[in-house]
Enzyme design. Structure first.
Site, PDB file in Angstrom:
ATOM      1  N   LYS A  52     -17.708  -6.037 -10.505  1.00  0.00           N
ATOM      2  CA  LYS A  52     -18.604  -6.721  -9.581  1.00  0.00           C
ATOM      3  C   LYS A  52     -19.541  -7.663 -10.332  1.00  0.00           C
ATOM      4  CE  LYS A  52     -16.442  -4.144  -6.799  1.00  0.00           C
ATOM      5  NZ  LYS A  52     -15.426  -3.669  -7.747  1.00  0.00           N
ATOM      6  N   TYR A 184      -6.556  -3.946  -3.765  1.00  0.00           N
ATOM      7  CA  TYR A 184      -7.977  -4.194  -4.006  1.00  0.00           C
ATOM      8  C   TYR A 184      -8.228  -4.855  -5.354  1.00  0.00           C
ATOM      9  CZ  TYR A 184      -9.355  -1.781   0.204  1.00  0.00           C
ATOM     10  OH  TYR A 184      -9.536  -1.452   1.519  1.00  0.00           O
ATOM     11  N   GLY A 272      -1.143  -0.007  -8.590  1.00  0.00           N
ATOM     12  CA  GLY A 272      -1.264   1.431  -8.412  1.00  0.00           C
ATOM     13  C   GLY A 272      -1.853   2.136  -9.613  1.00  0.00           C
ATOM     14  N   HIS A 444     -34.641  -9.972  12.444  1.00  0.00           N
ATOM     15  CA  HIS A 444     -33.960 -11.263  12.626  1.00  0.00           C
ATOM     16  C   HIS A 444     -34.392 -12.218  11.518  1.00  0.00           C
ATOM     17  CE1 HIS A 444     -32.369 -14.841  14.581  1.00  0.00           C
ATOM     18  NE2 HIS A 444     -33.571 -15.418  14.482  1.00  0.00           N
TER      19      HIS A 444
END
Length: 485
Positions: A52, A184, A272, A444
């Site tokens: 990430k 993924y 995998g 908001h």
């Protein structure tokens, strides 16, 4: 031969193993953790957090692209892969120091080496620094994780392809990267490497990306990859490989109707995972494996051997760090008289492409297969004000609603999807009806506010149970309060 005895012996310092060791050691129990290579497991070293980190660097490049229309003006720039690598390594070094400090503060002993069972609850450890130790635990916990599987294709292993581990350590930019697998790992790396400047090709054996997801999700991801300039070869089988990854490779690929040669510079395998149980000599400990090599466990994560548990990936648990952490909680609960099990867990997950894909609960395909009555409500992310402020209107969200207005499942493909999913997960855990979401006051403009729009402005569909469509007041949300905006 001297055998050292411990109350708790943990093999592997991954998510479940380290937290269990730290917790038990803090309670005064003599505890040792044997770790072969990565302190803290794969997540902080070569998986979740580093990937990430790199993905965020790739997003930074996308944000300064003039086609985004964000008004960012810059001179010429180039991608510095050594800089990307330095940033990632700096994060890992800090995480490693944090882990070492926690081992020290809790009193859990960290033994760096590779363990192999010699008899029940007893291991021989080949120490990384040289020599051996023999350790025995009154209780033993396996947390050894998994590794990338290398398909048995002629020439593939000889080509020395990358896995995610090597891909995260690149100091150079591959000219043409071929990724084996459209799951993924493959999709996250495909987008990141393409944004860095590589030409990217995905070889997918099936006819869809992320084949366990609903077809509309697979289609959305296909369109995302194509919009990034990524080539996808569906229904393609790799027959053989020649050359060396990192310089030049030729991949012989067979599709439904023909064979072709794909020339590239690098190969990344994302096809995998295999459990790291093959070198533990588990037969000596009477620990049974399933046909794929995962440790057989019951819903309390107990193995076939007395006082031996397995946790995380190697136990066949869903391969997410957050599931490993819950495995720790399951085992700890049962060690201390609790009754927590793995049965019926509501497990969320997220694909960290840009935009993200997040899901929790049942998919539409699963509901149809089980003939469970449901309604679908769906909304484009373009209808969410937060997405308009970000100029990230790609994607959609949809929820499965049951006969009693309960939320059966939720999928969102869009910016900040993981945060929206967390809100729905909490509602599901609390057994709240979807109508509760409508009445909630969300800040908001946030992504979570979009959930109100989903249920009031979204399109309700149900080809199987059309008589179940709700009567929802068509609230005008254009008058939302502007306080704090």
């Amino acid at each position: 031969m001297k055998i050292e005895s411990y109350k708790n012996l943990v093999i592997g310092s991954g998510e479940a193993g380290k937290y269990l060791a730290w917790t038990l050691a803090k309670r005064g129990q003599k505890t040792a953790v044997v770790e072969r290579s990565m302190i803290g497991g794969s997540c902080p070293n070569v998986a979740c957090l580093p990937s990430k980190n790199v993905i965020h660097s790739a997003k930074a490049i996308a944000l300064v692209n003039p086609t985004t229309g964000l008004g960012v003006v810059s001179g010429s720039f180039k991608v510095d892969m050594s800089g990307v690598l330095h940033r990632k390594r700096k994060m890992i070094e800090a995480l490693t120091e944090t882990h070492l400090a926690t081992f020290k503060s809790t009193g859990a002993e960290l033994v760096l080496g590779e363990a192999s069972f010699t008899e029940p609850k007893t291991v021989q450890v080949a120490l990384n620094a040289g020599g051996t130790r023999h350790l025995r635990g009154d209780r033993v916990f396996l947390c050894v994780g998994t590794r990338a599987s290398i398909p048995d294709v002629p020439g593939l292993a000889l080509a020395e392809p990358m896995t995610h581990v090597e891909a995260l350590d690149l100091e150079r930019l591959p000219e043409h990267l071929v990724i084996l697998g459209g799951g993924y790992v493959g999709l996250e790396f495909a987008q990141a490497m393409r944004r860095f400047g590589s030409r990217v090709t995905i070889l997918q054996r099936g006819d869809r990306l992320l084949e366990r997801e609903d077809p509309d999700v697979s289609d959305a991801l296909k369109e995302l990859m194509k919009s990034e300039g990524i080539d996808i070869m569906f229904r393609s089988e790799l027959m053989s490989v020649t050359g060396r990854s990192g310089t030049k490779v030729k991949l012989k690929v067979r599709s439904e109707t023909s064979e072709k040669i794909v020339e590239a510079t690098d190969i990344l395998i994302a096809a995998g995972r295999s459990p790291n149980t093959d070198r533990l000599n588990l037969s000596q400990a009477n620990i049974e494996l399933d046909s794929r090599g995962f440790v057989q466990v019951n819903e309390k994560l107990q193995t076939s051997a007395s006082d031996v548990w397995a946790m995380g990936d190697c136990a066949g648990s869903p391969q997410f760090t957050h599931v490993g952490y819950d495995d720790y909680r399951v085992v700890l609960s049962n060690l201390t008289g609790g009754s927590r099990t793995t049965k019926g867990r509501l497990i969320p997950y997220c694909l960290f492409t840009d935009p993200e894909l997040a899901h929790v609960g049942m998919t539409e395909s699963q509901a149809m297969k089980k003939n469970i009555p449901y309604r679908i409500v769906r909304l484009s992310m373009a209808a969410v004000p937060r997405m308009q402020t970000l100029s990230e209107t790609r994607g959609f969200m949809k929820a499965l609603i049951g006969t009693e207005d309960q939320i059966l499942g939720f999928t969102v493909f869009g910016a900040e999807a993981s945060e929206m999913m967390a809100v729905m997960q909490m509602a599901m855990l609390a057994s709240l009806p979807y109508t509760f979401i409508i009445e909630t006051i969300f800040t908001h403009p946030t992504a979570a506010e979009g959930l109100i729009f989903l249920f009031t402005k979204g399109t309700w569909l149900n080809p199987q149970f059309s008589n179940m469509l709700p009567e929802i007041e068509n609230t005008d949300l254009s008058t939302l309060q502007e306080i704090g905006s």
